[in-house]
Design an enzyme around this catalytic site. Structure first.
Site, PDB file in Angstrom:
ATOM      1  N   LYS A   1       2.285   4.509   1.275  1.00  0.00           N
ATOM      2  CA  LYS A   1       2.277   5.093   2.617  1.00  0.00           C
ATOM      3  C   LYS A   1       1.973   6.577   2.445  1.00  0.00           C
ATOM      4  O   LYS A   1       2.819   7.354   1.998  1.00  0.00           O
ATOM      5  CB  LYS A   1       3.633   4.897   3.299  1.00  0.00           C
ATOM      6  CG  LYS A   1       3.647   5.344   4.747  1.00  0.00           C
ATOM      7  CD  LYS A   1       4.940   4.902   5.420  1.00  0.00           C
ATOM      8  CE  LYS A   1       4.924   5.154   6.912  1.00  0.00           C
ATOM      9  NZ  LYS A   1       4.617   6.508   7.307  1.00  0.00           N
TER      10      LYS A   1
ATOM     11  N   CYS B   1      13.418  49.896  -0.365  1.00  0.00           N
ATOM     12  CA  CYS B   1      13.190  51.322  -0.119  1.00  0.00           C
ATOM     13  C   CYS B   1      14.179  51.934   0.867  1.00  0.00           C
ATOM     14  O   CYS B   1      14.188  53.153   1.063  1.00  0.00           O
ATOM     15  CB  CYS B   1      11.770  51.554   0.384  1.00  0.00           C
ATOM     16  SG  CYS B   1      11.536  51.032   2.085  1.00  0.00           S
TER      17      CYS B   1
ATOM     18  N   CYS C   1       6.776  51.800   1.224  1.00  0.00           N
ATOM     19  CA  CYS C   1       7.793  51.055   0.480  1.00  0.00           C
ATOM     20  C   CYS C   1       7.196  50.614  -0.862  1.00  0.00           C
ATOM     21  O   CYS C   1       6.123  50.035  -0.906  1.00  0.00           O
ATOM     22  CB  CYS C   1       8.218  49.839   1.300  1.00  0.00           C
ATOM     23  SG  CYS C   1       9.178  48.644   0.366  1.00  0.00           S
TER      24      CYS C   1
ATOM     25  N   LYS D   1      10.556   3.002   3.321  1.00  0.00           N
ATOM     26  CA  LYS D   1      10.598   4.458   3.091  1.00  0.00           C
ATOM     27  C   LYS D   1      11.480   4.791   1.900  1.00  0.00           C
ATOM     28  O   LYS D   1      12.618   4.331   1.832  1.00  0.00           O
ATOM     29  CB  LYS D   1      11.184   5.157   4.330  1.00  0.00           C
ATOM     30  CG  LYS D   1      10.295   5.095   5.552  1.00  0.00           C
ATOM     31  CD  LYS D   1       9.342   6.278   5.543  1.00  0.00           C
ATOM     32  CE  LYS D   1       8.625   6.452   6.851  1.00  0.00           C
ATOM     33  NZ  LYS D   1       9.371   7.123   7.878  1.00  0.00           N
TER      34      LYS D   1
ATOM     35  N   CYS E   1       9.804  45.327   6.631  1.00  0.00           N
ATOM     36  CA  CYS E   1      10.124  46.698   6.245  1.00  0.00           C
ATOM     37  C   CYS E   1       9.133  47.589   6.975  1.00  0.00           C
ATOM     38  O   CYS E   1       7.935  47.349   6.951  1.00  0.00           O
ATOM     39  CB  CYS E   1       9.979  46.840   4.737  1.00  0.00           C
ATOM     40  SG  CYS E   1       9.821  48.543   4.207  1.00  0.00           S
TER      41      CYS E   1
ATOM     42  N   ASP F   1       1.373  10.363   3.038  1.00  0.00           N
ATOM     43  CA  ASP F   1       2.016  11.324   3.931  1.00  0.00           C
ATOM     44  C   ASP F   1       0.974  12.307   4.468  1.00  0.00           C
ATOM     45  O   ASP F   1       0.844  13.422   3.997  1.00  0.00           O
ATOM     46  CB  ASP F   1       3.108  12.066   3.160  1.00  0.00           C
ATOM     47  CG  ASP F   1       4.086  12.739   4.099  1.00  0.00           C
ATOM     48  OD1 ASP F   1       3.998  12.493   5.324  1.00  0.00           O
ATOM     49  OD2 ASP F   1       4.925  13.506   3.610  1.00  0.00           O
TER      50      ASP F   1
ATOM     51  N   GLU G   1       0.835  -1.209   0.000  1.00  0.00           N
ATOM     52  CA  GLU G   1       0.000   0.000   0.000  1.00  0.00           C
ATOM     53  C   GLU G   1       0.863   1.250   0.000  1.00  0.00           C
ATOM     54  O   GLU G   1       1.858   1.303   0.721  1.00  0.00           O
ATOM     55  CB  GLU G   1      -0.862   0.038   1.280  1.00  0.00           C
ATOM     56  CG  GLU G   1      -1.694  -1.187   1.474  1.00  0.00           C
ATOM     57  CD  GLU G   1      -2.582  -1.093   2.711  1.00  0.00           C
ATOM     58  OE1 GLU G   1      -2.368  -0.167   3.529  1.00  0.00           O
ATOM     59  OE2 GLU G   1      -3.469  -1.940   2.850  1.00  0.00           O
TER      60      GLU G   1
ATOM     61  N   TYR H   1      -7.225   2.297   5.312  1.00  0.00           N
ATOM     62  CA  TYR H   1      -6.417   1.104   5.076  1.00  0.00           C
ATOM     63  C   TYR H   1      -6.437   0.109   6.231  1.00  0.00           C
ATOM     64  O   TYR H   1      -5.653  -0.824   6.257  1.00  0.00           O
ATOM     65  CB  TYR H   1      -4.970   1.491   4.778  1.00  0.00           C
ATOM     66  CG  TYR H   1      -4.408   2.512   5.770  1.00  0.00           C
ATOM     67  CD1 TYR H   1      -4.176   2.173   7.099  1.00  0.00           C
ATOM     68  CD2 TYR H   1      -4.124   3.804   5.373  1.00  0.00           C
ATOM     69  CE1 TYR H   1      -3.684   3.101   8.006  1.00  0.00           C
ATOM     70  CE2 TYR H   1      -3.625   4.744   6.270  1.00  0.00           C
ATOM     71  CZ  TYR H   1      -3.413   4.388   7.588  1.00  0.00           C
ATOM     72  OH  TYR H   1      -2.933   5.307   8.478  1.00  0.00           O
TER      73      TYR H   1
ATOM     74  N   CYS I   1      15.530  47.962   4.313  1.00  0.00           N
ATOM     75  CA  CYS I   1      14.741  47.283   3.293  1.00  0.00           C
ATOM     76  C   CYS I   1      15.435  47.375   1.935  1.00  0.00           C
ATOM     77  O   CYS I   1      15.809  48.477   1.517  1.00  0.00           O
ATOM     78  CB  CYS I   1      13.352  47.914   3.214  1.00  0.00           C
ATOM     79  SG  CYS I   1      12.412  47.346   1.793  1.00  0.00           S
TER      80      CYS I   1
HETATM   81  S1  IVH Z   1      -0.864   0.724   8.631  1.00  0.00           S
HETATM   82  C1  IVH Z   1      -0.155  -0.642  13.226  1.00  0.00           C
HETATM   83  N1  IVH Z   1      -1.031   1.666   6.202  1.00  0.00           N
HETATM   84  O1  IVH Z   1       2.108   5.473   8.658  1.00  0.00           O
HETATM   85  C2  IVH Z   1      -0.072   0.605  12.394  1.00  0.00           C
HETATM   86  N2  IVH Z   1      -0.178   3.108   7.876  1.00  0.00           N
HETATM   87  O2  IVH Z   1       4.298   4.364  10.407  1.00  0.00           O
HETATM   88  C3  IVH Z   1      -0.914   0.435  11.183  1.00  0.00           C
HETATM   89  N3  IVH Z   1       0.366   5.355   7.080  1.00  0.00           N
HETATM   90  O3  IVH Z   1       0.610   5.830  11.795  1.00  0.00           O
HETATM   91  C4  IVH Z   1      -0.598   1.470  10.186  1.00  0.00           C
HETATM   92  N4  IVH Z   1      -0.258   5.040   4.991  1.00  0.00           N
HETATM   93  O4  IVH Z   1      -0.157   7.338   9.882  1.00  0.00           O
HETATM   94  C5  IVH Z   1      -0.655   1.926   7.477  1.00  0.00           C
HETATM   95  N5  IVH Z   1      -1.312   2.353   4.003  1.00  0.00           N
HETATM   96  C6  IVH Z   1      -0.951   2.622   5.261  1.00  0.00           C
HETATM   97  C7  IVH Z   1      -0.445   3.877   5.647  1.00  0.00           C
HETATM   98  C8  IVH Z   1      -0.052   4.078   6.975  1.00  0.00           C
HETATM   99  C9  IVH Z   1       0.223   5.905   5.868  1.00  0.00           C
HETATM  100  C10 IVH Z   1       0.901   6.061   8.276  1.00  0.00           C
HETATM  101  C11 IVH Z   1       0.014   6.005   9.469  1.00  0.00           C
HETATM  102  C12 IVH Z   1       0.762   5.252  10.531  1.00  0.00           C
HETATM  103  C13 IVH Z   1       2.173   5.389  10.063  1.00  0.00           C
HETATM  104  C14 IVH Z   1       2.924   4.154  10.487  1.00  0.00           C
END
Ligand code: IVH
Length: 669
Positions: free
Chosen positions: A116, A411, A431, A314, A426, A118, A114, A226, A408
């Protein structure tokens, strides 16, 4: 009758919820926007006429509710844990072989990959299909109750789809801000002289933790789900089954989620996704890999900190090394000085980067950035280039420390730092850079909307100088404009007409255009709703401002400070003399009736000889506002027969009550 009404209201809510889901989550609307608006209007009308059927989970409530003082803490029924990280494929393979299969007798295991996201982790609880509670992750055990704010996120269903309404379904996911919305918000904040957010994640976090959910509603947040917390009445064998169920229940599930039959397939996904992720409209900082079989996941259990069956891979933010050739300082509309690094051009995540914001002096000092330094640049949240760090090993000795100017750069006026602010400003209201910024803002589409008055013309007008404040614009002559570069007779005539036309844009646009700190378009509109003229607003006391819906201390302070400045008052007088309209544009109230503007009414109970919606329409026609629940900001509660709990609430808040007969007298009936 009332049973029938109630059923119609419920049917409308279901229908609207379903079409919201088709539009926002499925991207497959089945009705036109106009048809959708019609359903919504009908529901609003019914709920207004029959407040006894109002409900906090109605789709009409997505616009946000009354501001709150703070967030209630909620304890998570199932804790929200975090997961272990991996930064290379080797670690991923080790996790598969020893942590996962090593604890499952070497069996083969399939995974789900999945993106991740942000953003910010949230949990949303549905009971019998209805959304009842939303909370942030907090420390994993306890989070903040952000129900009112999350409800403004259109992709979060207020009710689950029919057939998918178990007793309890707590879902977990990520609330985020799309890159596109982040761009919009950044432009808006810049125009309003507010500090920009560093990246979409911070913007999402800031928006989710606003005490005023109206503002959260304006910032279009989004979400993907998720996982689950507490579940009662919906059994799942695998993670994939659970995701399918969430999708069918109407929750947004990311389409990039893919099964992987073994670790090789996982690695292939990680490689393929690395390039793809930049093209998505949301920030992704990695991939979460999850053991698919939920029983296997349970068997694996937890280390002291993390579940063993999940891992986050990551990606490194894309970085590049380059040289800072010089540092220039930009002056904005509000006088804020922003240092900007001019870089030797370098390719980063698909674009050539030439400049990077250094934010402010504290940032420069913290990173010890010097002119001539080799630096690492990165795109924060994949958008704005940032200087991450200095490659100090590569210093040759000729690098120069940078000092913010004491004067500034535009000016020459003294640069000042106000109170606790990190910004230098400023100090000169006149200005040229500030004047230009203010003029551009005045002319912008959301403010006085003066077509043809762009940066190039403004630059010349200020440079001549023909114009030194927004009021001077109204004295500019066709001949003067025609003397400017790239301005012909015809375009000059048009521009003068456009400028003249802007005199009657009304109070809301005038207020936006004045660029009072913290007063954007939305705040300007609500102030213009409440005040008849700029003079009325200028005369109001800070404490009285605070009584207005949506006005907090920062905004109130800003308004008071603006009108306290003699410079600002001078410009306002000049605008008046030039004939710029300073009154609100609203429908005239009926002859002879009282002026109810600035007052908020709530109507409860049955009035004699008049329906509630009739009473509300009359209040509005007299300039008053109508609310549907009693709060501290309600001025009057109009009380008919069988009033119910609103009367108690009014007593509790000290809201004045007007009984039926007196109300009739008040409105002249
Ligand atoms: S599963 C037991 N799935 O990443 C924790 N987390 O480092 C289950 N996050 O706190 C988390 N996308 O804020 C999961 N597809 C995803 C995610 C995801 C982003 C974030 C989430 C979590 C952190 C974990």
């Amino acid at each position: 009758m009332s049973e029938e009404l109630k059923r119609e209201i419920e049917r409308l809510r279901d229908e609207i919820n379903h079409h919201t889901y088709l539009y926002y989550t499925k991207n497959a609307p089945e009705i036109s926007d106009a048809e959708f608006d019609k359903l919504m209007q009908r529901l609003i009308a019914l709920e207004t006429a029959h407040p006894e059927f109002a409900s906090s989970d109605s789709p009409t409530q997505r616009v946000g509710g009354a501001p709150v003082e703070g967030f209630r803490t909620v304890r998570h029924a199932v804790p929200m844990l975090s997961i272990d990280n991996a930064f290379d494929f080797d670690t991923m393979r080790k996790w598969d072989a020893s942590t996962v299969r090593g604890n499952l007798e070497g069996r083969s295991v399939d995974y789900v990959c999945e993106p991740k996201i942000d953003g910010l982790a949230v949990t949303v609880r549905y009971e019998d299909g209805k959304l009842v509670l939303c909370a942030t992750r907090g420390d994993g055990e306890n989070g903040d109750d952000v129900t009112a704010n999350i409800k403004t996120v259109q992709k979060v269903p207020l009710a689950l789809e029919k057939g998918f309404r178990p007793r309890v379904l707590e879902v977990r996911g990520e609330v985020y801000m799309s890159k596109c919305e982040f761009d919009r918000l950044s432009r808006e904040r810049e125009e309003q002289g507010e500090a920009p957010f560093a990246n979409p994640r911070n913007a999402a976090a800031g928006s989710l933790k606003l005490l005023d959910s109206h503002e959260t509603a304006r910032r279009k947040l989004s979400a993907w789900f998720y996982g689950t917390g507490e579940v009662e009445g919906a059994p799942f064998g695998t993670h994939k089954e659970m995701l399918d169920y969430l999708g069918k229940a109407g929750l947004p599930v990311n389409p990039e989620i893919k099964p992987a039959k073994d670790i090789d397939a996982v690695i292939a996904y990680l490689q393929a996704f690395e390039a793809k992720r930049h093209a998505l409209d949301y920030g992704v900082d990695g991939v979460v890999v999850k053991v698919n079989d939920l029983r296997e996941r349970e068997t694996l259990g937890y280390t002291s900190k993390f579940p063993r069956g999940l891992i986050a891979f990551k990606y490194h933010a894309e970085q590049a090394e380059t040289t800072i050739e010089s540092i220039s300082v930009q002056v904005g509309r509000t006088g804020v000085l922003t240092p900007v690094a001019n870089l030797a051009p370098v390719l980063l995540a698909g674009t050539t980067v030439r400049r990077a914001s250094l934010h402010n002096e504290d940032e420069i000092n913290r990173k010890d950035v010097r002119i001539g330094d080799r630096v690492i640049v990165e795109k924060a949240g994949e958008i704005i280039p940032q200087v991450v760090s200095v490659v100090t090993e590569k210093r040759a000795g000729h690098e120069q420390k940078f000092q913010m100017p004491a004067e500034c750069p535009e000016c020459g006026a003294k640069v000042v730092k106000l109170g606790e602010e990190v910004y230098q400003r400023c100090s000169n209201m006149s200005c040229p850079a500030q004047i230009k910024g203010r003029l551009e803002y005045w002319a912008s589409r959301d403010a006085m909307d003066i077509e043809g008055l762009g940066p190039a013309v403004i630059e010349q007008l200020v440079g001549k100088p023909l114009v030194s404040d927004v009021a001077d614009l109204y004295a500019v002559k066709i001949e003067q404009l025609a003397g400017l570069e790239r301005m012909g007779e015809k375009s000059s005539k048009n521009l003068v007409e456009e400028i003249a036309a802007s005199k009657s844009r009304g109070l809301a646009r005038l207020l936006t255009g004045l660029g009072i700190p913290n007063i954007g378009q939305a705040a300007a509109e609500s102030l213009a709703d409440r005040f008849n003229s700029l003079d009325d607003l200028a005369a109001v006391k800070g404490d009285d401002l605070l009584k207005i819906d949506g006005v907090g201390p920062v905004l109130a302070q800003s308004v008071v400070a603006f009108f306290a400045s003699s410079e600002n008052r001078k410009v306002i007088e000049k605008l008046k003399a030039a004939g710029v309209g300073m009154t609100a544009r609203r429908a005239k109230r009926p002859e002879g009736g009282p002026d109810l503007s600035g007052r908020t009414f709530v109507v409860t109970g049955t009035l004699s000889g008049m329906s509630r919606s009739e009473a509300e329409a009359i209040i509005k026609s007299l300039g008053g506002k109508v609310g549907d629940s009693v709060s501290k900001k309600t001025d009057f509660l109009v009380v008919g027969a069988d009033p119910g709990s609103k009367l108690q609430k009014a007593e509790q808040y000290g809201v004045r009550t007007i009984f039926d007969a007196d109300f009739k007298k008040l409105i002249g009936r």
